[in-house]
Each structure stands twice: as structure tokens, then as C-alpha cells.
Design a protein around this motif. Structure first.
Motif, short mmCIF file in Angstrom:
data_model
loop_
_atom_site.label_atom_id
_atom_site.label_comp_id
_atom_site.label_asym_id
_atom_site.label_seq_id
_atom_site.Cartn_x
_atom_site.Cartn_y
_atom_site.Cartn_z
N ILE A 156 -6.47 -7.36 -14.28
CA ILE A 156 -7.82 -7.83 -14.58
C ILE A 156 -8.86 -6.90 -13.98
O ILE A 156 -9.85 -6.53 -14.63
N LEU A 157 -8.66 -6.49 -12.73
CA LEU A 157 -9.62 -5.62 -12.07
C LEU A 157 -9.76 -4.27 -12.76
O LEU A 157 -10.86 -3.72 -12.87
N ILE A 158 -8.64 -3.74 -13.24
CA ILE A 158 -8.70 -2.48 -14.00
C ILE A 158 -9.49 -2.69 -15.29
O ILE A 158 -10.31 -1.85 -15.68
N SER A 159 -9.26 -3.83 -15.94
CA SER A 159 -9.96 -4.14 -17.20
C SER A 159 -11.46 -4.32 -16.97
O SER A 159 -12.28 -3.84 -17.76
N VAL A 160 -11.83 -4.99 -15.88
CA VAL A 160 -13.23 -5.32 -15.62
C VAL A 160 -13.99 -4.15 -15.00
O VAL A 160 -15.12 -3.84 -15.41
N ASN A 161 -13.38 -3.49 -14.01
CA ASN A 161 -14.09 -2.49 -13.21
C ASN A 161 -13.71 -1.04 -13.53
O ASN A 161 -14.37 -0.12 -13.06
N GLY A 162 -12.64 -0.85 -14.28
CA GLY A 162 -12.16 0.51 -14.56
C GLY A 162 -11.10 0.93 -13.56
O GLY A 162 -11.02 0.39 -12.45
N ASN A 164 -10.68 3.53 -11.69
CA ASN A 164 -11.04 4.28 -10.49
C ASN A 164 -11.94 3.50 -9.54
O ASN A 164 -12.51 4.06 -8.61
N ASP A 165 -12.06 2.19 -9.76
CA ASP A 165 -12.90 1.38 -8.88
C ASP A 165 -12.19 1.11 -7.56
O ASP A 165 -10.96 1.00 -7.50
N ILE A 166 -12.98 0.97 -6.50
CA ILE A 166 -12.39 0.77 -5.18
C ILE A 166 -11.63 -0.56 -5.09
O ILE A 166 -10.70 -0.70 -4.29
N SER A 167 -12.01 -1.54 -5.93
CA SER A 167 -11.28 -2.82 -5.92
C SER A 167 -9.83 -2.63 -6.36
O SER A 167 -8.94 -3.36 -5.90
N VAL A 168 -9.58 -1.66 -7.23
CA VAL A 168 -8.22 -1.36 -7.68
C VAL A 168 -7.42 -0.76 -6.52
O VAL A 168 -6.28 -1.18 -6.25
N ALA A 169 -8.01 0.20 -5.82
CA ALA A 169 -7.34 0.81 -4.67
C ALA A 169 -7.07 -0.23 -3.59
O ALA A 169 -5.98 -0.27 -2.99
N SER A 170 -8.06 -1.10 -3.33
CA SER A 170 -7.90 -2.13 -2.31
C SER A 170 -6.77 -3.09 -2.66
O SER A 170 -5.99 -3.49 -1.78
N THR A 171 -6.66 -3.46 -3.93
CA THR A 171 -5.59 -4.37 -4.35
C THR A 171 -4.22 -3.70 -4.23
O THR A 171 -3.25 -4.33 -3.80
N LEU A 172 -4.14 -2.43 -4.59
CA LEU A 172 -2.88 -1.70 -4.41
C LEU A 172 -2.47 -1.66 -2.94
O LEU A 172 -1.29 -1.82 -2.61
N GLU A 173 -3.46 -1.47 -2.07
CA GLU A 173 -3.15 -1.48 -0.63
C GLU A 173 -2.62 -2.85 -0.20
O GLU A 173 -1.64 -2.94 0.56
N LYS A 174 -3.25 -3.92 -0.67
CA LYS A 174 -2.80 -5.27 -0.33
C LYS A 174 -1.39 -5.52 -0.84
O LYS A 174 -0.58 -6.18 -0.17
N MET A 175 -1.09 -5.01 -2.03
CA MET A 175 0.26 -5.14 -2.58
C MET A 175 1.27 -4.44 -1.69
O MET A 175 2.34 -4.99 -1.38
N GLY A 176 0.92 -3.23 -1.27
CA GLY A 176 1.82 -2.48 -0.40
C GLY A 176 2.04 -3.16 0.94
O GLY A 176 3.17 -3.24 1.43
N MET A 177 0.96 -3.69 1.52
CA MET A 177 1.09 -4.36 2.81
C MET A 177 1.92 -5.64 2.69
O MET A 177 2.71 -5.96 3.58
N ALA A 178 1.74 -6.37 1.59
CA ALA A 178 2.51 -7.59 1.38
C ALA A 178 4.00 -7.27 1.27
O ALA A 178 4.85 -7.96 1.85
N GLN A 179 4.33 -6.20 0.54
CA GLN A 179 5.73 -5.80 0.41
C GLN A 179 6.28 -5.31 1.75
O GLN A 179 7.43 -5.60 2.11
N PHE A 180 5.47 -4.58 2.49
CA PHE A 180 5.90 -4.06 3.79
C PHE A 180 6.24 -5.20 4.75
O PHE A 180 7.24 -5.15 5.47
N ARG A 190 5.42 2.93 -2.34
CA ARG A 190 4.90 3.34 -3.64
C ARG A 190 3.49 2.79 -3.87
O ARG A 190 2.59 3.53 -4.29
N TYR A 191 3.28 1.51 -3.57
CA TYR A 191 1.95 0.92 -3.76
C TYR A 191 0.93 1.53 -2.80
O TYR A 191 -0.22 1.77 -3.18
N LEU A 192 1.35 1.78 -1.58
CA LEU A 192 0.42 2.36 -0.60
C LEU A 192 0.06 3.79 -0.97
O LEU A 192 -1.10 4.21 -0.80
N MET A 198 -5.84 6.44 -5.19
CA MET A 198 -6.98 5.78 -5.82
C MET A 198 -8.21 5.84 -4.93
O MET A 198 -9.33 6.04 -5.42
N TYR A 199 -8.04 5.63 -3.63
CA TYR A 199 -9.18 5.72 -2.72
C TYR A 199 -9.83 7.11 -2.81
O TYR A 199 -11.06 7.24 -2.83
#
Length: 264
Positions: A156-162, A164-180, A190-192, A198-199
Motif C-alpha cells: 500500500i505504501l509503495i502504491s500511495v507514496n511511491g 522511493n519514499d522514506i515510509s517504504v524504507a522505514s517499513t522494510l527496516e521494521k520487517m527486518g527487525m521483526a524477523q531478526f 535481506r529486508y534490512l 532505500m534510505y
């Protein structure tokens, strides 16, 4: 005390409780109760607000109250109630804003956080990673639990914000931390790594502040996987980014990395 008096006056003025401003006051009282650590009192006020929202048909604000209730349930460890609140909020927001919208992404991320807490809790009480995977009907680790909700929000964030938006990078980081945090190191790395890329691509100033934590954790993952050369390379980059922050650097990371890299 002032808000409580204001609430009494509003009930008198409006001739009852079914007015939006009364629900707003309940929400404010709930916020104050939570700030004071009284989660039970905060939930009671939110329940009062929810009743008013239902009576006056204010669906958008009812959704806001529900996500706040879900957050409190999550904080209390009542994950099943949190999930129920988030699901109802998601339904409301989808009807009001459409699925591809920031408000829907926000509540799906809330879903992801609570499922991440559930997975971490299972590990904390002794469940193995294989038991954790079996507890979810999905066929593959990558499609199980919290990560499913993170991926939905990311789309959704990619669709709404594009892309290269920082919200996409932030979500990928959260995904990586959750998996870690649940020991899924390969997908976490991989997610981190995607988050770091992206950042860098989002073109923000002072981006080093966003890079330190994911780089530090990527280095830790390499170290856990006995890839010491890669760990040192990534840690060195994290240390450099941290130093560039000057007085704003993360002192704890600085201390750990200085020790790991034998820097004086």
C-alpha cells in the motif's frame, strides 16, 4: 479534573451523551490516563468514546478510537483483543478511504506489530522456530505471521507514496527487525539491506541517522552466521555513519562498535 468538569457541562449542553465533542473529551481523558500509566482507566474512557461514536454514526473517529484501544490492548498483552480492534478499524477505514490509503496501511502495520509480539512471546516461553512455523497454516516461513501484514502495508505504501519514499524504507527496516527478533536471520538481513538501499535512494538530508541501526544489525547477523569479514565491513560503515551524526550519535552503538572494531 478540568476535562471531567468539561464533560459534565457538555452532557448538559447537548442534552445527552450522543455528541461528537463528548466522545472527543473521552478520548482526551483516555490519553491522559494512559500518560499516567493507568491503562485500565484509559480503556474505560475509550470504551465510553466508542459508545458515543456508535450512537452518532461517526465512523472515521470510531476507527481512530478502535486503533487506540488496540494499541492499549497490545501494551497490556491482550493480543486477541488488540487483533479484534484492529480488524474492525481496518474494515471501517477501508470503507471510508479505500484499501490503498495511508490510514489502512497504518492499521495493517498495527496488525503486524501485534503478530510480531505474539511470535516473540512464543519464543520467550520456549517454542522453537519449527514450532512457531507450525503454529501458522502458511506453507512457507516467509508467508507466516507478522511478515504477511508487513508485506500488505508495504504494498500500500509503495502504491500511495511511491517506491522511493522514506515510509517504504522505514517499513522494510521494521520487517527486518521483526524477523531478526524471532531468529529468522536470512530474511532479516535481506529486508534490512533493502531498507539501507532505500534510505540512500530517498534523497533525505541527514540520512546517516536512519542507516546506523540497520547497518549495525546487519553486521550482527553476519557475525552470528560466522561471516566475520562481512560483519567488520558493515560495522565499519555503521560506525562511520554514527560518527557523522556528531553530538546526535547513538552512544550505545558507538561503544559496542568501538569495542568490536578495536577502535580507541
Amino acid at each position: 479534573v478540568m476535562l471531567s468538569k468539561c464533560l459534565v457541562m457538555q452532557v448538559k449542553v447537548h442534552g445527552g451523551q450522543n455528541h461528537s465533542s463528548i466522545a472527543d473529551t473521552y478520548d482526551m481523558l483516555a490519553f491522559l490516563e494512559a500518560k499516567q500509566g493507568n491503562l485500565d482507566g484509559s480503556l474505560e474512557r475509550l470504551e465510553d468514546a466508542l459508545k458515543v461514536r456508535k450512537m452518532n454514526g461517526d465512523e472515521l473517529k470510531r476507527g481512530d478510537t478502535l486503533i487506540n484501544m488496540g494499541n492499549l490492548y497490545r501494551e497490556r498483552g491482550e493480543f486477541d483483543l488488540a487483533v479484534e480492534a484492529y480488524e474492525e478499524c481496518e474494515t471501517i477505514r477501508t470503507e471510508e478511504f479505500g484499501y490503498n490509503s495511508q490510514p489502512v496501511a497504518d492499521v495493517i502495520l498495527a496488525h503486524a506489530y501485534v503478530h510480531s509480539d505474539i511470535e516473540r512471546g512464543m519464543l520467550a516461553v520456549g517454542a522453537s522456530l519449527s514450532q512457531l512455523r507450525r503454529s501458522n497454516p502458511a506453507e512457507h516461513e516467509e508467508e507466516a505471521g507478522a511478515i504477511t501484514f508487513f508485506k500488505k502495508a508495504l504494498g500500500i505504501l509503495i502504491s500511495v507514496n511511491g517506491p522511493n519514499d522514506i515510509s517504504v524504507a522505514s517499513t522494510l527496516e521494521k520487517m527486518g527487525m521483526a524477523q531478526f527478533r524471532v531468529g529468522k536471520l536470512a530474511s532479516a538481513r535481506r529486508y534490512l539491506e533493502d531498507a539501507v538501499d532505500m534510505y540512500r535512494d530517498c534523497g533525505r538530508d541527514n540520512i546517516e541517522s536512519k542507516l546506523v541501526t540497520p547497518l549495525f544489525v546487519i553486521g550482527n547477523i553476519h557475525s552470528f552466521m560466522k561471516n566475520e569479514e562481512e560483519a567488520e565491513r558493515v560495522w565499519t560503515e555503521a560506525h562511520k555513519c554514527n560518527l557523522q551524526l556528531g553530538d546526535g550519535k547513538n552512544d550505545q552503538v558507538h561503544e559496542v562498535l568501538s569495542d568490536a572494531l578495536k577502535i580507541r
